[in-house]
Design a protein around this motif. Structure first.
Motif, short mmCIF file in Angstrom:
data_model
loop_
_atom_site.label_atom_id
_atom_site.label_comp_id
_atom_site.label_asym_id
_atom_site.label_seq_id
_atom_site.Cartn_x
_atom_site.Cartn_y
_atom_site.Cartn_z
N PRO A 51 0.92 -1.18 0.11
CA PRO A 51 -0.02 -0.05 0.04
C PRO A 51 0.95 1.28 -0.10
O PRO A 51 1.98 1.10 0.49
N VAL A 52 0.37 2.19 -0.70
CA VAL A 52 0.92 3.60 -0.75
C VAL A 52 0.11 4.85 -0.20
O VAL A 52 -1.09 4.55 -0.51
N GLY A 114 6.87 9.23 8.06
CA GLY A 114 6.29 7.68 7.79
C GLY A 114 5.37 7.45 6.84
O GLY A 114 5.22 6.25 6.40
N ALA A 115 4.74 8.45 6.04
CA ALA A 115 3.97 8.16 4.91
C ALA A 115 4.83 7.54 3.77
O ALA A 115 5.89 7.77 3.65
N LYS A 139 13.73 13.90 2.97
CA LYS A 139 14.08 15.07 3.95
C LYS A 139 12.50 15.44 4.59
O LYS A 139 12.87 15.71 5.94
N ALA A 140 11.64 15.14 3.92
CA ALA A 140 10.21 15.60 4.82
C ALA A 140 9.92 14.57 5.50
O ALA A 140 8.66 14.59 6.18
N GLY A 141 10.28 13.28 5.43
CA GLY A 141 10.04 11.98 6.25
C GLY A 141 9.26 11.01 5.51
O GLY A 141 8.79 10.19 6.34
N GLY A 142 9.31 11.28 4.31
CA GLY A 142 8.64 9.93 3.43
C GLY A 142 9.41 8.96 3.21
O GLY A 142 10.60 9.01 3.57
#
Length: 178
Positions: A51-52, A114-115, A139-142
């Motif tokens: 899943p995304v 974490g997305a 960098k944004a946490g993805g």
């Protein structure tokens, strides 16, 4: 015969554009074909692993595939744009061009850490913009583990450069040369 030759036949090649020696792979002819575009989206969706949460599309043709893929994958669409095109607060990533620098941006609140993000564009060549997009998203946490493209120009090494950064890279069609 490869499994996506039906789609490859819908892509027009324009010789010597934008300069002599370049074989431009024009996807607008595929986009004009409703069945071809629908088949493209279905095959890209089928190639998605896990899943995304978000489909990140790179300006501008990547937006088309990101939006279309978001529907069957039940995901949001995140826009990765050239600098100065998004309103509001953004984060940026600079990257090298053949002659100089460029910058891509996204809204700083476009994803929660974490997305799970799938990176999408129409074509991968040298991979400079795609690699910058991966750095920006991370960098944004993805969590970016996969990238998909309609077309790969494998002789230019972009897909391999993304694989070296830990991504699974898929494309439906490959054209030799550049």
């Amino acid at each position: 015969m490869s499994p996506n030759d039906d789609l490859k036949a819908l892509i027009r090649t324009i010789p010597d554009f934008p300069k002599p020696g370049i074989q431009f792979r024009d996807i607008t002819t595929l986009l004009l074909d409703p069945g071809g575009f629908a088949t493209t989206v279905a095959r890209m969706a089928a190639a998605t692993r896990g899943p995304v949460d978000l489909i990140a599309g790179i300006e501008a043709r990547g937006f088309l595939f990101a939006a279309a893929l978001a529907v069957p994958l039940n995901a949001g669409v995140l826009l990765i744009r050239k600098d100065g095109k998004l309103p509001g607060a953004t984060i940026a990533e600079d990257y090298a061009l053949e002659y100089g620098q460029d910058r891509i941006v996204m809204h700083e609140d476009a994803l929660v850490p974490g997305a799970r993000v799938l990176l999408v564009d129409d074509l991968i060549a040298t991979g400079g913009t795609a690699r910058a997009a991966v750095r920006l998203l991370r960098k944004a946490g993805g969590v970016v583990e996969q990238a998909q493209f309609l077309v790969d120009l494998p002789d230019l090494g972009g897909a391999d450069a993304l694989r070296a950064e830990g991504l699974d890279v898929d494309s439906l069609i490959a054209f030799p040369g550049h």
